[in-house]
Structures are given as C-alpha cells and as structure tokens.
Design an enzyme around this catalytic site. Structure first.
Site, mmCIF file in Angstrom:
data_model
loop_
_atom_site.group_PDB
_atom_site.id
_atom_site.type_symbol
_atom_site.label_atom_id
_atom_site.label_comp_id
_atom_site.label_asym_id
_atom_site.label_seq_id
_atom_site.Cartn_x
_atom_site.Cartn_y
_atom_site.Cartn_z
ATOM 1 N N ALA A 2 -1.387 -6.227 -7.843
ATOM 2 C CA ALA A 2 -1.231 -5.575 -9.001
ATOM 3 C C ALA A 2 -2.710 -5.131 -9.809
ATOM 4 C CB ALA A 2 -0.289 -6.373 -10.286
ATOM 5 N N ASP B 60 2.039 7.341 3.810
ATOM 6 C CA ASP B 60 1.314 7.859 4.395
ATOM 7 C C ASP B 60 0.662 9.152 3.420
ATOM 8 O OD1 ASP B 60 -0.748 10.652 5.622
ATOM 9 O OD2 ASP B 60 0.024 9.140 7.957
ATOM 10 N N HIS B 61 -0.304 8.784 2.806
ATOM 11 C CA HIS B 61 -0.103 9.653 1.295
ATOM 12 C C HIS B 61 -0.329 10.768 1.825
ATOM 13 C CE1 HIS B 61 -4.422 8.490 2.291
ATOM 14 N NE2 HIS B 61 -4.474 9.642 1.877
ATOM 15 N N HIS C 131 -2.393 9.406 9.782
ATOM 16 C CA HIS C 131 -2.454 10.888 9.438
ATOM 17 C C HIS C 131 -2.547 12.336 10.389
ATOM 18 C CE1 HIS C 131 -3.390 8.442 6.135
ATOM 19 N NE2 HIS C 131 -4.445 8.711 6.271
HETATM 20 P P1 NAD Z 1 -7.192 -4.031 -4.084
HETATM 21 O O1 NAD Z 1 -8.943 -5.515 -2.831
HETATM 22 O O2 NAD Z 1 -8.111 -3.598 -4.406
HETATM 23 O O3 NAD Z 1 -6.649 -5.461 -3.926
HETATM 24 C C1 NAD Z 1 -5.811 -5.965 -3.391
HETATM 25 C C2 NAD Z 1 -4.457 -6.550 -4.246
HETATM 26 O O4 NAD Z 1 -4.171 -7.953 -3.928
HETATM 27 C C3 NAD Z 1 -5.826 -7.710 -5.926
HETATM 28 O O5 NAD Z 1 -4.585 -7.455 -6.821
HETATM 29 C C4 NAD Z 1 -6.098 -9.276 -5.329
HETATM 30 O O6 NAD Z 1 -5.470 -9.822 -6.047
HETATM 31 C C5 NAD Z 1 -4.269 -9.311 -4.556
HETATM 32 N N1 NAD Z 1 -4.379 -10.338 -3.413
HETATM 33 C C6 NAD Z 1 -4.882 -10.602 -2.667
HETATM 34 N N2 NAD Z 1 -4.983 -11.860 -1.788
HETATM 35 C C7 NAD Z 1 -3.505 -12.557 -2.569
HETATM 36 C C8 NAD Z 1 -2.897 -13.586 -2.691
HETATM 37 N N3 NAD Z 1 -3.004 -14.520 -1.851
HETATM 38 N N4 NAD Z 1 -1.943 -13.704 -3.433
HETATM 39 C C9 NAD Z 1 -1.355 -12.775 -3.957
HETATM 40 N N5 NAD Z 1 -2.423 -11.599 -4.420
HETATM 41 C C10 NAD Z 1 -3.690 -11.586 -3.511
HETATM 42 O O7 NAD Z 1 -7.408 -3.437 -2.797
HETATM 43 P P2 NAD Z 1 -6.550 -1.987 -3.138
HETATM 44 O O8 NAD Z 1 -8.149 -1.451 -2.498
HETATM 45 O O9 NAD Z 1 -5.645 -2.642 -3.755
HETATM 46 O O10 NAD Z 1 -5.630 -1.817 -1.097
HETATM 47 C C11 NAD Z 1 -4.118 -2.185 -1.825
HETATM 48 C C12 NAD Z 1 -4.064 -1.824 0.411
HETATM 49 O O11 NAD Z 1 -3.216 -0.454 -0.278
HETATM 50 C C13 NAD Z 1 -4.493 -2.384 1.501
HETATM 51 O O12 NAD Z 1 -3.632 -2.472 2.660
HETATM 52 C C14 NAD Z 1 -5.646 -1.066 1.841
HETATM 53 O O13 NAD Z 1 -5.466 -0.597 3.401
HETATM 54 C C15 NAD Z 1 -3.970 -0.149 1.223
HETATM 55 N N6 NAD Z 1 -4.922 1.333 1.209
HETATM 56 C C16 NAD Z 1 -5.736 1.456 -0.258
HETATM 57 C C17 NAD Z 1 -6.168 2.456 -0.756
HETATM 58 C C18 NAD Z 1 -7.060 2.912 -1.936
HETATM 59 O O14 NAD Z 1 -7.395 3.938 -2.645
HETATM 60 N N7 NAD Z 1 -7.407 1.638 -2.616
HETATM 61 C C19 NAD Z 1 -6.177 3.575 0.045
HETATM 62 C C20 NAD Z 1 -4.544 3.839 1.226
HETATM 63 C C21 NAD Z 1 -4.747 2.769 0.958
#
Ligand code: NAD
Length: 490
Positions: free
Chosen positions: A14, A178-179, A241
């Site tokens: 979150a 798959d956005h 995609h």
């Molecule tokens: P991020 O690193 O910003 O956030 C990761 C989150 O996981 C953080 O809230 C962190 O506190 C939490 N976390 C990590 N280890 C933890 C643990 N052991 N226990 C509890 N919480 C833990 O990553 P993000 O960019 O938000 O991406 C998240 C996922 O979404 C990834 O799989 C990424 O590949 C995918 N994704 C992200 C985007 C994007 O636009 N950011 C786009 C497509 C896919």
C-alpha cells in the site's frame, strides 16, 4: 447510477508506487461514479509503521487532481485503514484478520473480498498461503485475487507461481493484470471486428496480408535500469502485452459476447501460436540495444551507460519479429511486432494491412490499411483508394480518421479503473488466463534461450531511430514494410 458494490479490498504494497499512482486514483474514480459508495473499505498493508491518519493523507494526496470537493475526497479516504505488516510473518495475518472482520461488519461488505498484490512477485505465493492458513478466506462472499505483472520470468517460474496460487484460489478467482487490456481502444477491437460487416467478413487470410503491432517508447530505461537489465523488451513487453493484443486480433468470432466465450477463443489462439523451427526462430526474431543519439537536439546516452545497467549488458531494449497463428483463419499471415525504448516517437498502434486488389489501372495500388491507435492518442483510421480531384484520372489513398485525444477529453476510463470495475463484476475478459500465460512463456522461453546463447545478433540502434534496419528487412522478405514511419527529430 449503477448498482453499488460491496467489498473489502486488501492492498498489499500500500505504500508503493503502483498503489499511489494507479490504485487509489482508480478507486476514487469508481467512488465518484457511484460504483463504490458506503459498503466498501480498504485495508492498506506494507512494512512501514503508518497510522490510519497518515495513510489517509497519502490517499488524499494521490487523488488531489481528481477531487471536486474536499468533503467528497475525505469521505472516500475515511474508508481506508492501514495495517503495518510483513507478509512473511504469520502472526501479522492475525491482525489483518481481526481488522478485516471489524470492517466487514462496519461497512456491511457481505464478506466479499478483493486482494490486490501490488508488490514484488516473490511474495505472491506466501501471501496466498497465509490468506488460507490464517483463515482470512472464509468463503462467505466472493473472494478474488488480483496479481500484478510480471507473472513469472520464464515458463518454470510462472508455473511455480501459478502452482502456489491454485493451491488456494481457483482459476476463476485469479485475475492476472495486463493493464493494456484495460485500454479503451484495445477493447474497441471487439467492436471494430465484430460490429462491422466489412471487417467481420474480411478478417482472415484471404483478405489480410499482414498485421503490425507497434509499442514504441521515446524514453529510455530511466530509473528502472536495475530491473530492466534482468528483464529486457521481450519479457517486459512481448510475452504479455504484445501476445495478448495479438490474441484479440487473431481470435475467431466468439459465439456470444461473454467472458467464457471470449476466453475460449483467446486461449485457442495461444494454443495455435506457431512453434517456429530452429531456423525460423533465428530468422523471425530480432533484438537491438540503443546507443547514444540525439532527439530534438538533446543528446541521449547509450543503454550501457545508464545507471544500474551492466556496462557490458546484452539485454535487448528493442525486440521485433513475426508471430504466426496456425489457424484456418490466419495460417501464413505474419503478425509483425516491434517494441523498444528510445525510439523516434511514443506510440502504440496496430496496422491491419489488407491484400491489394487486382488493378485495372495499369499500375499497382496502395493496400487498404486499418490503423487502431491505442496510445497516446486513441482512435482509428482507414485508408482507401480514391480518385484525386482533377481532369486526369489518378488514384491516391484517402484516409478516414477518427482520432480523439482521450487524455485531453478525459473521456476514457483509466485502465486500472476499468480493470477494478471488472474484478468487482467478476468479468475476467480483460485478464490473462493461465493457459494463455503458459503458452506465451513456452514460446518466449525459446527465443530467450537462443538469445542467451548468443545465437542471434544483438543489433545496435541509434537513440531516436525506429530500431535496427534488420526489422525492416524482415518485413521486406514478406514484401511488406512498416506502415508507421515517424520522422526522426534530430
Ligand atoms: P514499490 O517498490 O514501489 O512498492 C512495493 C511495496 O511492497 C511497498 O509498499 C513495500 O512496503 C511493500 N513490501 C515490500 N516488502 C514487503 C514485505 N516483506 N512485507 C510487506 N510489504 C512489503 O513497487 P511498485 O512499483 O508499487 O510495484 C509493485 C508491483 O507492481 C511489482 O510487482 C511491479 O512489477 C508491479 N508493477 C508496477 C507498476 C508501476 O507502475 N509501479 C506497473 C506495472 C507493474
């Protein structure tokens, strides 16, 4: 006003980027439209020790550009609760369960639960297992889990991830995001193909010469060098995609416009993907890596000089090739694709190139092309041959364009908004089924293996170009050329 949904959302990750940039704004858009009203609550979990108050501030900040009134936004944010939580620690799930039970009663969510896994994939299996072992899943209402990309990095890793999920959830409960599938114009493919007699009847190998899919980016890897260097364009853009988009273009007409009928047709396409011979593999797929160049007067560094990238990296920042589908509808028709970073112009589009008609005019004619613009602009255009005005009879292609800058009009829903709406409505049409993921990895793994063994050249291309010329040569072998040729801006 549509029927209001009842659900408790639990967002793992979150505090992360995805949650802030996509999930909170999308939930707010659904709230503003009345899809979510009184009977929903959100538990945000991550490791940081935030309070509910601080969490709500973060949520408010993430929706500040969307709010009409402070009261409305604060009402929305009051549904959010934060629970500090390490996903590997079983005892933390007890707190999560207690909070969930309290909110279920308080917000009358009918026991419906949506789990959104917005964190690194290595945690997905652990989370799913704990949801079951700690009795957070009660079977009282619907229980759905939404999984972010990447779904594995190979067939083996995808399978082991899937195995850990299906121990807890059935395929119907798993929503693999798959956005791109949430994008307006990708969904419009159904309307264009099946809502128009002209396309419905011509959409096959007798009339279509080739289909071109382009995902072009202007930017380089930016801050994502560390991640990208282990992924590359093929895993990042093609396995998911590109092949998902291809399946919508290649599928047979479903008997009805329902998720089960559509899914069945999509899965058939994945299972009919042509498995290339070793020689075809070398011929059909092309990789490239950007070196320095100038775009609009600005000098760009090479991929290998980017932060967190191995200076001797052989990771591809560009992938191109031809897929074939061994179906009666499309056997032998190339589905050309290209995707890359630091290309001339940003643009995602599909060009459907029709065969040429026998010409009675003494010279050959341009083929009809249907173009579907996916982003940044949304729309479509159809080029047909017509007579130029004047006393002479000369023919030139005329383009019928319908293009709307959706970001300017704000008319299109955000992909995540559409996708969350679909989860609440149990509509998995725009999500990937395991059989699709499985088949795509099996094919992608073969290309990855060839490239890892250095079995194909790694072409350099100049930043600001449209990639290596080898990709143009591939199309030329089929008597084709890329329809979209943006002018380089040096
Ligand atoms: P991020 O690193 O910003 O956030 C990761 C989150 O996981 C953080 O809230 C962190 O506190 C939490 N976390 C990590 N280890 C933890 C643990 N052991 N226990 C509890 N919480 C833990 O990553 P993000 O960019 O938000 O991406 C998240 C996922 O979404 C990834 O799989 C990424 O590949 C995918 N994704 C992200 C985007 C994007 O636009 N950011 C786009 C497509 C896919």
């Amino acid at each position: 006003m549509t029927e209001q949904k009842q659900a408790l959302f639990t967002i793992f990750g979150a505090t992360g980027d995805l949650a802030k940039r996509k999930l909170y704004p999308s939930l707010f858009r659904l709230f503003k439209k009345g899809e979510l009203a009184d009977n929903f609550a959100v538990i945000g979990t991550a490791r940081r020790p935030w309070t509910n108050e601080y969490y709500r501030e973060v949520v408010l900040e993430s929706i500040k550009d969307l709010m009409n009134s402070k009261t409305e936004a604060e009402n929305f944010a009051s549904h959010f609760y934060y629970q500090s939580h390490d996903v590997s620690d079983s005892s933390h799930y007890v707190n999560l369960k207690d909070l969930g039970e309290k909110l279920r009663k308080q917000y009358k969510t009918a026991g419906n639960q949506v789990f959104f896994l917005a964190m690194a994939p290595q945690f997905f299996g652990t989370i799913a297992e704990h949801l079951k072992s700690e009795n957070i899943l009660t079977g009282e209402g619907f229980e759905r889990i939404v999984i972010e990309k990447p779904f594995g990095t190979s067939y083996d890793t995808a399978k082991s991830l899937n195995d850990s999920l299906v121990k807890v959830f059935s395929e119907e409960q798993i929503f693999r995001i798959d956005h791109y599938l949430g994008k307006e114009m990708i969904q419009n493919i159904f309307a264009i193909r099946f809502g128009n007699l002209i396309f419905d009847n011509l959409w096959n190998r007798d009339f279509i010469d080739n289909i071109q899919i382009t995902f072009a980016e202007r930017l380089g890897v930016e801050e994502r060098g560390g991640y990208y260097d282990h992924s590359g364009a093929l895993r990042d853009m093609v396995q998911n995609h590109t092949l998902q988009l291809l399946s919508l273009l290649a599928m047979d007409k479903p008997a009805t416009f329902t998720k089960d009928a559509i899914r069945a047709e999509k899965i058939k396409v994945f299972e009919q993907l042509h498995n290339p011979t070793d020689d075809e593999l070398k011929k059909f797929f092309i990789r490239g890596q950007y070196h320095s160049g100038t775009i609009e007067g600005k000098k760009d560094i090479s991929y290998r000089s980017e932060p967190n990238v191995d200076p001797e990296s052989t990771t591809e920042t560009y992938a191109s090739g031809a897929f074939f589908v061994d179906s009666d509808r499309f056997r032998g028709v190339p589905f050309f694709f290209r995707t890359g970073k630091r290309l001339t112009q940003k643009g995602t589009m599909v060009n459907v190139v029709f065969k040429q008609t026998d010409s009675i005019f003494g010279h050959s004619l341009q083929p009809n092309v249907l173009t579907i613009y996916i982003q940044p602009n949304e729309g479509f255009s159809l080029s047909i041959n017509g007579k130029e005005v004047g006393e002479k009879f000369s023919i030139a292609p005329i383009s019928f364009d319908y293009e709307t800058d959706a970001t300017a009009t704000g008319a299109s829903p955000e992909p995540y908004e559409k996708l969350i709406f679909d989860v609440l409505n149990n509509d998995s049409t725009n999500y990937s089924h395991w059989h699709e993921v499985r088949a795509s990895w099996q094919l992608i793994d073969r290309i990855e293996k060839l490239w890892a063994e250095n079995g194909a050249p790694l072409y350099e291309y100049k930043s600001g170009s449209m990639g290596p010329t080898a990709s143009d040569d591939l199309l030329a072998d089929y008597g084709a050329e890329w329809v979209w040729k943006p002018e380089p801006k040096n």
